[in-house]
Design a protein around this motif. Structure first.
Motif, mmCIF file in Angstrom:
data_model
loop_
_atom_site.group_PDB
_atom_site.id
_atom_site.type_symbol
_atom_site.label_atom_id
_atom_site.label_comp_id
_atom_site.label_asym_id
_atom_site.label_seq_id
_atom_site.Cartn_x
_atom_site.Cartn_y
_atom_site.Cartn_z
ATOM 1 N N LYS A 122 -45.637 -0.739 12.308
ATOM 2 C CA LYS A 122 -45.647 0.186 12.610
ATOM 3 C C LYS A 122 -45.126 1.534 12.578
ATOM 4 O O LYS A 122 -44.419 2.385 11.817
ATOM 5 N N GLU B 110 -44.687 5.707 12.694
ATOM 6 C CA GLU B 110 -43.378 5.669 13.089
ATOM 7 C C GLU B 110 -43.424 7.227 14.275
ATOM 8 O O GLU B 110 -44.247 7.607 14.047
ATOM 9 N N GLY C 143 -39.975 -0.020 9.984
ATOM 10 C CA GLY C 143 -41.286 -0.240 10.124
ATOM 11 C C GLY C 143 -42.261 -1.342 10.357
ATOM 12 O O GLY C 143 -43.171 -2.129 10.756
ATOM 13 N N LYS D 138 -47.548 1.245 17.431
ATOM 14 C CA LYS D 138 -48.564 0.836 16.940
ATOM 15 C C LYS D 138 -49.353 0.151 18.234
ATOM 16 O O LYS D 138 -49.672 -0.526 19.083
ATOM 17 N N GLY E 123 -41.004 2.774 16.443
ATOM 18 C CA GLY E 123 -42.509 2.623 15.457
ATOM 19 C C GLY E 123 -43.296 2.375 17.057
ATOM 20 O O GLY E 123 -42.794 1.580 17.620
ATOM 21 N N ASN F 229 -39.864 -1.920 16.832
ATOM 22 C CA ASN F 229 -39.945 -1.183 17.759
ATOM 23 C C ASN F 229 -38.767 0.415 17.502
ATOM 24 O O ASN F 229 -39.146 1.411 17.704
ATOM 25 N N THR G 127 -35.813 1.015 14.928
ATOM 26 C CA THR G 127 -34.695 0.216 13.793
ATOM 27 C C THR G 127 -33.585 0.971 13.627
ATOM 28 O O THR G 127 -33.743 3.014 13.938
ATOM 29 N N ARG H 157 -35.206 4.936 13.282
ATOM 30 C CA ARG H 157 -36.660 5.295 12.814
ATOM 31 C C ARG H 157 -37.583 4.637 14.657
ATOM 32 O O ARG H 157 -36.898 3.537 15.047
#
Length: 170
Positions: free
Chosen positions: A28, A30, A82, A17, A15, A87, A89, A13
């Motif tokens: 955050k 995705e 997230g 924001k 992330g 940022n 994962t 993932r």
């Protein structure tokens, strides 16, 4: 990083924001892909990094292995990818392998060098399952386990599913 009986490590993932007045950097949302520069992921705003650390490049990217979130789940926490403000994962990168000075090659372009641990703070209270009533407990549970910051050695684009190679890079 691949070894017999060890799955290929990858980005589960991403992330990012954007800056939102009055909000912190978690959770955050995705995105499918992101451009990574020395300042971090394009479009990502981390209030702590900008205001307290003056944009410190050693804190450009925050990584959290999904396996850590799963371990926290076995302890009764409901953190999702997230939620901790990460940022990236990862899947297949043991948390214990994320040590200062090690490098990760992400996809075909990005190289990150791991720097320091991200320590928990009271802003975890905004997360489901934490709230004001459990924030002190959440902070204790996450000491030395909230993820690892990294500096960007080589920028580029990261995509969900990109391979991660530990001690890779230029």
């Amino acid at each position: 990083m691949s070894a017999p009986n060890r799955p290929t490590a990858s980005i589960l993932r991403i992330g990012v924001k954007p800056r939102v007045s009055g909000e912190r950097g978690l959770p955050k949302p995705e995105v499918e892909r992101a451009v990574v520069t020395a300042a971090g992921l394009d479009g990502d705003f981390n209030r702590f990094r900008q205001e307290k650390l003056a944009g410190d490049p050693d804190s450009a990217v925050l990584l959290v292995p999904v396996e850590l979130l799963e371990a926290l789940g076995r302890e009764g926490w409901t953190f999702r990818p997230g939620d901790l403000g990460e940022n990236l994962t990862t899947r297949g990168v043991p948390y214990g392998d994320l040590r200062e000075g090690r490098r990760l090659a992400v996809g075909s372009e990005v190289v990150l060098e791991l720097t320091r641990l991200c320590q928990p703070c009271e802003f975890l209270s905004v997360l489901p399952g934490v709230g004001e009533e459990r924030v002190a407990e959440a902070v204790r549970a996450l000491v030395d386990r909230r993820g690892r910051y990294a500096r960007v050695v080589a920028g580029g684009t990261v995509r969900r599913g990109d391979r991660v190679t530990l001690d890779g890079g230029k």
